[in-house]
Design a protein around this motif. Structure first.
Motif, mmCIF file in Angstrom:
data_model
loop_
_atom_site.group_PDB
_atom_site.id
_atom_site.type_symbol
_atom_site.label_atom_id
_atom_site.label_comp_id
_atom_site.label_asym_id
_atom_site.label_seq_id
_atom_site.Cartn_x
_atom_site.Cartn_y
_atom_site.Cartn_z
ATOM 1 N N ARG A 19 -56.647 101.207 8.725
ATOM 2 C CA ARG A 19 -57.135 102.224 9.662
ATOM 3 C C ARG A 19 -57.421 101.585 11.016
ATOM 4 N NH1 ARG A 19 -56.789 107.428 7.155
ATOM 5 N NH2 ARG A 19 -56.072 106.779 5.126
ATOM 6 N N LEU A 20 -58.559 101.906 11.608
ATOM 7 C CA LEU A 20 -58.769 101.430 12.977
ATOM 8 C C LEU A 20 -59.651 100.196 13.081
ATOM 9 C CD1 LEU A 20 -58.834 104.763 14.941
ATOM 10 C CD2 LEU A 20 -57.155 102.932 15.038
ATOM 11 N N LYS A 21 -59.900 99.554 11.946
ATOM 12 C CA LYS A 21 -60.731 98.347 12.021
ATOM 13 C C LYS A 21 -59.930 97.186 12.596
ATOM 14 C CE LYS A 21 -63.568 97.006 8.708
ATOM 15 N NZ LYS A 21 -63.947 96.701 7.311
ATOM 16 N N PRO A 22 -60.539 96.383 13.452
ATOM 17 C CA PRO A 22 -59.834 95.207 13.954
ATOM 18 C C PRO A 22 -59.711 94.179 12.829
ATOM 19 C CG PRO A 22 -62.077 95.212 14.750
ATOM 20 C CD PRO A 22 -61.904 96.488 13.990
ATOM 21 N N SER A 23 -58.700 93.363 12.901
ATOM 22 C CA SER A 23 -58.468 92.417 11.829
ATOM 23 C C SER A 23 -58.047 91.081 12.395
ATOM 24 C CB SER A 23 -57.372 92.929 10.919
ATOM 25 O OG SER A 23 -56.162 92.954 11.640
ATOM 26 N N LEU A 24 -58.115 90.067 11.524
ATOM 27 C CA LEU A 24 -57.795 88.709 11.941
ATOM 28 C C LEU A 24 -56.831 88.106 10.927
ATOM 29 C CD1 LEU A 24 -58.264 86.124 13.569
ATOM 30 C CD2 LEU A 24 -60.353 85.767 12.254
ATOM 31 N N GLY A 25 -55.766 87.497 11.418
ATOM 32 C CA GLY A 25 -54.838 86.800 10.527
ATOM 33 C C GLY A 25 -54.636 85.385 11.035
ATOM 34 N N ILE A 26 -54.566 84.438 10.107
ATOM 35 C CA ILE A 26 -54.347 83.047 10.500
ATOM 36 C C ILE A 26 -53.200 82.481 9.690
ATOM 37 C CG2 ILE A 26 -55.395 80.771 10.816
ATOM 38 C CD1 ILE A 26 -57.967 82.978 9.977
ATOM 39 N N LEU A 27 -52.193 81.967 10.392
ATOM 40 C CA LEU A 27 -51.099 81.275 9.718
ATOM 41 C C LEU A 27 -51.368 79.776 9.806
ATOM 42 C CD1 LEU A 27 -48.307 81.000 8.429
ATOM 43 C CD2 LEU A 27 -47.309 81.186 10.707
ATOM 44 N N VAL A 28 -51.632 79.155 8.653
ATOM 45 C CA VAL A 28 -51.920 77.722 8.617
ATOM 46 C C VAL A 28 -50.643 77.002 8.204
ATOM 47 C CG1 VAL A 28 -53.361 75.921 7.615
ATOM 48 C CG2 VAL A 28 -54.305 78.212 7.968
ATOM 49 N N ALA A 29 -50.163 76.123 9.072
ATOM 50 C CA ALA A 29 -48.873 75.482 8.821
ATOM 51 C C ALA A 29 -49.018 74.309 7.862
ATOM 52 C CB ALA A 29 -48.288 74.988 10.133
ATOM 53 N N SER A 30 -48.053 74.170 6.973
ATOM 54 C CA SER A 30 -47.969 72.948 6.177
ATOM 55 C C SER A 30 -47.130 71.949 6.963
ATOM 56 C CB SER A 30 -47.311 73.236 4.826
ATOM 57 O OG SER A 30 -45.913 73.345 5.001
ATOM 58 N N SER A 31 -46.852 70.784 6.380
ATOM 59 C CA SER A 31 -46.101 69.777 7.131
ATOM 60 C C SER A 31 -44.597 70.029 7.053
ATOM 61 C CB SER A 31 -46.417 68.396 6.574
ATOM 62 O OG SER A 31 -46.085 68.372 5.209
ATOM 63 N N GLN A 32 -44.178 71.069 6.333
ATOM 64 C CA GLN A 32 -42.741 71.307 6.204
ATOM 65 C C GLN A 32 -42.126 71.754 7.526
ATOM 66 O OE1 GLN A 32 -41.563 73.525 2.869
ATOM 67 N NE2 GLN A 32 -42.685 72.205 1.461
ATOM 68 N N ALA A 33 -40.828 71.485 7.651
ATOM 69 C CA ALA A 33 -40.134 71.707 8.914
ATOM 70 C C ALA A 33 -40.257 73.151 9.394
ATOM 71 C CB ALA A 33 -38.667 71.329 8.753
ATOM 72 N N LEU A 34 -40.049 74.093 8.478
ATOM 73 C CA LEU A 34 -40.093 75.503 8.878
ATOM 74 C C LEU A 34 -41.459 75.862 9.438
ATOM 75 C CD1 LEU A 34 -38.288 77.653 6.185
ATOM 76 C CD2 LEU A 34 -37.819 77.483 8.620
ATOM 77 N N ASP A 35 -42.504 75.444 8.714
ATOM 78 C CA ASP A 35 -43.868 75.751 9.134
ATOM 79 C C ASP A 35 -44.131 75.196 10.520
ATOM 80 O OD1 ASP A 35 -43.783 75.947 6.277
ATOM 81 O OD2 ASP A 35 -45.965 76.065 6.308
ATOM 82 N N GLN A 36 -43.734 73.936 10.703
ATOM 83 C CA GLN A 36 -44.006 73.280 11.969
ATOM 84 C C GLN A 36 -43.255 73.968 13.098
ATOM 85 O OE1 GLN A 36 -46.219 70.881 12.798
ATOM 86 N NE2 GLN A 36 -47.000 71.253 10.738
ATOM 87 N N TYR A 37 -42.055 74.370 12.817
ATOM 88 C CA TYR A 37 -41.268 75.068 13.832
ATOM 89 C C TYR A 37 -41.990 76.338 14.282
ATOM 90 C CZ TYR A 37 -37.465 77.462 16.160
ATOM 91 O OH TYR A 37 -36.709 78.108 17.085
ATOM 92 N N VAL A 38 -42.453 77.086 13.314
ATOM 93 C CA VAL A 38 -43.054 78.381 13.645
ATOM 94 C C VAL A 38 -44.347 78.215 14.433
ATOM 95 C CG1 VAL A 38 -44.087 80.459 12.675
ATOM 96 C CG2 VAL A 38 -41.957 79.579 11.733
ATOM 97 N N VAL A 39 -45.239 77.299 13.986
ATOM 98 C CA VAL A 39 -46.516 77.213 14.715
ATOM 99 C C VAL A 39 -46.368 76.533 16.069
ATOM 100 C CG1 VAL A 39 -48.041 77.324 12.725
ATOM 101 C CG2 VAL A 39 -47.261 75.103 13.537
ATOM 102 N N ARG A 40 -45.318 75.741 16.232
ATOM 103 C CA ARG A 40 -45.157 75.104 17.540
ATOM 104 C C ARG A 40 -44.430 76.008 18.519
ATOM 105 N NH1 ARG A 40 -43.324 69.002 16.030
ATOM 106 N NH2 ARG A 40 -44.730 68.745 14.285
ATOM 107 N N HIS A 41 -43.960 77.153 18.054
ATOM 108 C CA HIS A 41 -43.264 78.079 18.946
ATOM 109 C C HIS A 41 -43.899 79.454 18.867
ATOM 110 C CE1 HIS A 41 -40.400 74.835 18.155
ATOM 111 N NE2 HIS A 41 -40.027 75.035 19.396
ATOM 112 N N PRO A 42 -45.148 79.554 19.362
ATOM 113 C CA PRO A 42 -45.831 80.851 19.270
ATOM 114 C C PRO A 42 -45.031 81.954 19.952
ATOM 115 C CG PRO A 42 -47.039 79.312 20.679
ATOM 116 C CD PRO A 42 -45.989 78.523 19.973
ATOM 117 N N GLU A 43 -44.307 81.590 21.005
ATOM 118 C CA GLU A 43 -43.524 82.619 21.714
ATOM 119 C C GLU A 43 -42.417 83.140 20.817
ATOM 120 O OE1 GLU A 43 -43.470 79.378 22.287
ATOM 121 O OE2 GLU A 43 -41.367 78.977 21.871
#
Lengths: 801, 286
Positions: free
Chosen positions: A405-429
């Motif tokens: 509904r209209l409640k604000p929410s918070l999500g956090i993506l915590v990266a592991s050391s794997q290549a895919l994870d690192q790629y995603v968190v280092r490219h927020p854009e």
């Protein structure tokens, strides 16, 4: 038609919750600012509603009103209007946007007014049961007289007959349709004769191999429907993917109208991208995602936020749950605050957890992807993703678990050391702007299609020239007749074998000749595991340590032809790792293009994987304590691939040595494989990489230090400088016999892949190269003129147009 | 071999579904010649994976025509369907009382003992009956009629014929027919769009009464065991029921008709035994 308004029971802003989300983010930002690599805010959306359609019956309208529904969201109304016109529809709106009414409204009216029947398919049993519960609630709220039943593996056999005859809405899953309903369709004759709607929810999960199978099950379903003289309307629902219309059309084989604009309200969404701090900068080693996720979860729960933590494996769910319970549930006299949720739990236990979540009695829940799908668990405030789920779409799906509904929410993506994870968190854009991945299927994959034509021939005879999908099935029928399961007589092809073909076809894999693992400890003879044909040579060679539930078994004998591995329990303090080489040869070039100063291509390749031996590696210390030989036939694969080449002249002008060029190709392959896996929404396993020549004359692997090594076709190490021709080729290929349709779309975006791979390598924080960019490099090579990372960047730059 | 067929064969080797020996002599380690030649010319245009009409016609011409075998018995009453009729003396009371059917005596002529021979036990709509035998009593004689297929095209006629033998008065008699033969026939009738009254008729399945009486005394309750141990019927040169599917397939494929004749004998004895077993159980239970 659509009007902008907010419903009375949905306050627009909840100040206290909003403030606490922002307070939490501020606190983290001041304390751990360097770990937050991106902060995205998505604004709140008010509701867009529409009137009930005038055709809606009074009883249904009253039942809705009694459940507090006074108007429809705009997407619900849009779906209704198109379904009434007889169009197939796919509805793509976020979690908790009221998707189910999009199909329940037309179905319930159809059942009530025209005695129509409907088939609902969900990917899991839990979702099916949820759905029936919801239908029955709506039913109870009015006097609708609906009869909705689940039909799955747990349905007792004495209830099945009643469901077949009495069910207005049968809720099942694709596996049951494939293995239990279609092969017995004459028992369902009454149901099929009145079947008017087929509802398929969560279609974003039907991609890759599974989706290609499901598309073929739908072909069989429509073939059986045609036999009973019906042509049902299909209503698909999906979480957000990049190509909902195209995907639904690929599954169905007909035009589908896409409803993509959600009218449901949603609160402001805050998303943090979180990278654990670096511990060893040279090797690019970071603190574990687990420790960070736990810290964040503790803070959030203490701040009185209802929190969900997504883990990547069942084991990790148990570990994280224990850590949180140690903090929050140490007093046994108090009600339980932390719960775990995953596959493998008893259904009753899962229902109880879902109920407790909906009632708001749980402060923290740790789950696998099992809660990513539409199971109703009520409102949560914070979603913590312990590791990147593998796709942008799945990430949003999980983040969507917080904030109803209209409640604000918070999500956090915590990266592991794997290549895919690192790629995603280092490219927020990239994360912010990337369109969600495209779901791809290959319904005409030859082996999958053959499996389903076999099943379809069991269900109804084929006529010569009859189509299955877009093209006549005759060639496939000929193959089946040759193997003796079909009989060709006149213009008919009839099933003749004494077997139940659907029983042998799993929707979750490409058919293969599985191996069974037989335990012979203590004179027993027990089958303890099954292994895919494709991984048998890598895991079941004689001498291998095969692990089940972390207990080690040793392979004593491998019966290759009989597809059996005989093992005994062991107490070995080591595990084994196969040494394998992959050679590729181009068989056919379908298409090609220029790529910078080189070329890119798409075509068919022949892959040969050879296992030459294995290493023994001691537990904990991970030291190499010996080698063993392996003597097995080569694994062959005919599949599709895309590849890049640079000519000898270009390489000689750009690199000091062929060794440097080779290192560059191996590093570039790692980076391209990473970005291509993100783009193709593929598991790393489904898409493979290799570097070699185009004609299997040589290939390259990495040695223990991560340096490139030239190898002759027999696996012997060689010297690249001594070869007459030097034409290294970088391959990405589908890891399935016949291909799964991954490589062609990748070829179409080859330029973009090279550009993204360059960004990945150039923006990495490491010095020499690390698993997140060009792959593991153990240490700096003092003698090298250029680092491996520089070599990889140079290869990519040459391929960049 | 068509391009698709060839490709499929290759992929099935890749997937471990065919081994070298079952894949037509190609070892799984060898790249077949046709594939090797394609790679010699890697720029060849992608041919759509479909046969052109001509190649298909040629392939069909090359397909060996199955040898037409003489059917072992009976008369062809429709294309692909034969009927065998035999009559046996069977002295018995004209009425009988079956405990399961209430205490009313009914006319023995209403009983229709039936048994099917099928292409297997796998279940599902793809399993079909290729032979249906029935036995009915009239005036001291047991008339056995057997329908069987000499081509798949005869299935619909066979089912129509069988459906025509069922009158509103019929009482079906079988051994395990309630859970096996009748549902299977219902499926095939539905598939062939033949209307029938199979579902409405009373049905005596002797399997369960037999089990109740003999479970403790015999190693199993197969019809052949009961027949031998209780009714003392001795069969000569009997073809086990499990070999019936292969016998029919062998005939259908033009290989041999010998065993199909033995299936007819086996099926005939089964329906005769059904009548005898009924009389035996009725006397034993009453």
């Amino acid at each position: 038609m659509a009007t902008l308004m907010s419903l009375a029971n949905e306050p627009v802003v909840q100040d206290s919750a909003s403030a606490s989300v922002e307070r939490l983010v501020e606190r983290w930002a001041s304390k751990y600012g360097d770990r937050i690599t991106g902060y995205l805010r998505r604004p709140a959306q008010p509701a867009v509603t529409a009137d009930f359609p005038s055709e809606l019956s009074d009883e249904l309208r009253e039942a809705l009103e009694r459940r507090g529904i006074e108007a429809l969201y705009s997407h619900q109304r849009e779906a209704w209007d198109h379904v009434q016109r007889g169009e197939h529809v796919v509805v793509v709106t976020p979690t908790a946007s009221g998707k189910t009414l999009c199909y329940n409204l037309p179905v319930i009216e159809g059942v009530r007014q025209a005695k129509a029947k409907a088939l609902y398919l969900f990917p899991t049993k839990a979702l099916a049961q949820d759905q029936v519960a919801e239908l029955l609630e709506l039913n109870a709220a009015g006097t609708l007289g609906l009869r909705a039943f689940t039909f799955d593996g747990d349905t007792p056999s004495d209830a099945r007959q009643a469901i077949r005859i009495k069910g207005d809405i049968v809720v099942s899953n694709p596996d049951m349709l494939h293995q239990a309903i279609l092969p017995h369709h004459t028992k369902w004759a009454q149901f099929f004769e009145s079947l008017r709607y087929v509802v398929i929810d969560e279609v974003h999960t039907y991609r890759g191999v599974f989706g290609s199978h499901v598309a073929n099950v739908i072909r069989r379903l429509r073939r059986v429907c045609a036999f009973y003289g019906v042509s049902p309307t299909f209503i698909f629902c999906s979480a957000t993917i990049g190509n909902p219309k195209e995907h639904a059309e690929a599954l169905l084989g007909e035009a589908v109208h896409a409803v993509t604009r959600s009218g449901a309200p949603c609160g402001e969404r805050h998303v943090l991208l979180w990278n654990p701090p670096v511990i060893n900068p040279d090797l690019g080693i970071r603190a574990s995602a687990r420790s960070q996720s736990m810290r964040l979860a503790r803070h959030a729960i203490r701040a009185k936020m209802k929190t969900i933590v997504f883990a990547q494996s069942r084991l990790m769910v148990e570990v994280l749950t224990k850590y949180l319970k140690d903090v929050f549930d140490h007093d046994p006299r108090k009600p339980v605050r932390i719960r775990a949720y995953r596959g493998g739990y008893l259904p009753t236990e899962r229902r109880e957890t879902e109920r407790a979540l909906r009632a708001g009695q749980v402060d923290g829940v740790v789950s696998t992807s099992a809660l990513e799908l539409g199971v109703d668990i009520g409102a949560l405030d914070v979603a913590i993703l312990n590791g990147f789920p593998g796709s942008i779409a799945a990430t949003w799906q999980r983040l969507g678990r917080a904030g109803r509904r209209l409640k604000p929410s918070l999500g956090i993506l915590v990266a592991s050391s794997q290549a895919l994870d690192q790629y995603v968190v280092r490219h927020p854009e990239f994360f912010d702007s990337a369109p969600p991945e495209q779901a791809r299927i290959a319904p005409d994959q030859l082996l999958i299609k053959l499996d389903h034509i076999r099943c379809a021939a069991f269900e109804l005879p084929f006529l010569t020239g009859e189509s299955f999908g877009d093209s006549p099935a005759d060639d496939f029928l000929g193959v089946l007749a040759e193997s003796g399961v079909l009989h060709h007589e006149g213009d008919r092809w009839d099933w003749i074998a004494d077997s139940y073909p659907a029983g042998a076809v799993s929707l979750r894999s490409v058919a293969d000749g599985n191996f069974v693992v037989v335990d012979r400890s203590d004179g027993r003879q027990t089958v303890i595991a099954e292994v895919d044909f494709s991984s048998a040579a890598l895991t079941l060679y004689e001498g291998a340590i095969y692990m089940i539930q972390s207990s080690p078994f040793q392979v004593e004998r491998l019966d290759w032809e009989g597809r059996k591995a005989f093992v005994t329990r062991t107490t070995a303090d080591y595990y084994t790792d196969a040494i394998d080489y992959t050679k590729l040869k181009v068989l056919e070039r379908f298409d090609g293009a220029n790529a910078g100063r080189g070329t890119s291509h798409h075509g068919e390749v022949h892959v040969v994987r050879h296992v030459s031996g294995y290493k023994k590696i001691r537990f904990y210390s991970h030291e190499n304590i010996g080698y063993g030989p392996v003597n097995l036939p080569d694994q062959e694969l005919h599949t599709s691939a895309l590849w890049w080449q640079l000519t000898q002249a270009v390489l000689e002008a750009s690199f000091a040595s062929r060794q440097d060029a080779l290192d560059g190709f191996l590093g570039a392959a790692h980076a391209l494989h990473t970005v291509a896996s993100v783009r193709a929404m593929a598991d790393g396993r489904d898409l493979q990489k290799a570097v070699g020549s185009g004609d299997a004359a040589w290939f390259a692997t990495r040695d223990a230090k991560g340096r490139g090594q030239w190898r002759e076709p027999d696996g012997q190490a060689g010297d690249p400088e001594r070869a007459d021709v030097f034409l290294p080729t970088l391959y990405l290929y589908d890891n399935f016999p016949g291909g799964m349709g991954l490589s062609e779309p990748l070829f179409r975006s080859a330029r973009l892949l090279v550009r993204e791979a360059m960004m990945l390598v150039e923006s990495c924080d490491c010095t020499y190269g690390c698993p997140a960019c060009i792959g593991p490099v153990s240490e700096a090579d003092e003698d090298a003129r250029a680092t491996q990372r520089e070599c990889a960047a140079a290869v990519l730059a040459l391929l960049d147009a | 071999m068509s391009r698709v067929a060839e490709k499929l064969r290759q992929l099935r080797i890749d997937a471990g579904l065919l081994t070298g020996s079952s894949a037509g002599g190609h070892s799984s380690c060898v790249v077949p010649a046709s594939r090797a030649s394609a790679s010699a010319n890697p720029t060849v245009a992608r041919e759509p994976p479909r046969l052109d009409v001509l190649r298909k016609l040629m392939r069909q011409r090359e397909e060996p025509q199955p040898r037409k075998l003489d059917a072992p018995a009976g008369d062809e009453i429709a294309p692909g369907l034969r009927l065998v009729e035999r009559t046996f003396n069977y002295e018995a009371s004209a009425t009988l009382v079956v405990p399961a059917m209430g205490d009313i005596a009914f006319d023995r002529r209403r009983l229709l003992c039936f048994d099917t021979e099928t292409t297997g036990l796998a279940g599902g709509v793809g399993t079909r009956a290729f032979m249906i035998g029935v036995a009915a009593w009239k005036d001291g004689q047991l008339c056995v009629r057997q329908l069987y297929l000499t081509a798949i095209a005869g299935e619909r006629a066979m089912l129509q014929m069988f459906a025509g033998w069922l009158s509103a008065e019929t009482i079906l008699v079988s051994y395990n027919g309630k859970s096996y033969d009748a549902p299977l026939l219902k499926g095939r009738l539905r598939l062939n769009r033949v209307s029938h009254r199979l579902a409405e008729l009373p049905h005596i399945d002797w399997l369960h009464p037999t089990r109740r009486v003999y479970k403790e005394h015999l190693p199993n309750c197969k019809l052949s065991t009961i027949e031998r141990e209780v009714l003392h019927i001795v069969r000569e040169d009997d073809l086990p029921g499990s070999e019936a599917p292969a016998a029919w397939l062998s005939f259908l494929r033009g290989q041999s008709s010998v065993n199909l004749g033995r299936v007819l004998d086996h099926n005939r004895q089964d329906v005769i035994t059904l009548m005898r077993l009924g009389d035996h159980l009725v006397s034993k239970l009453s």
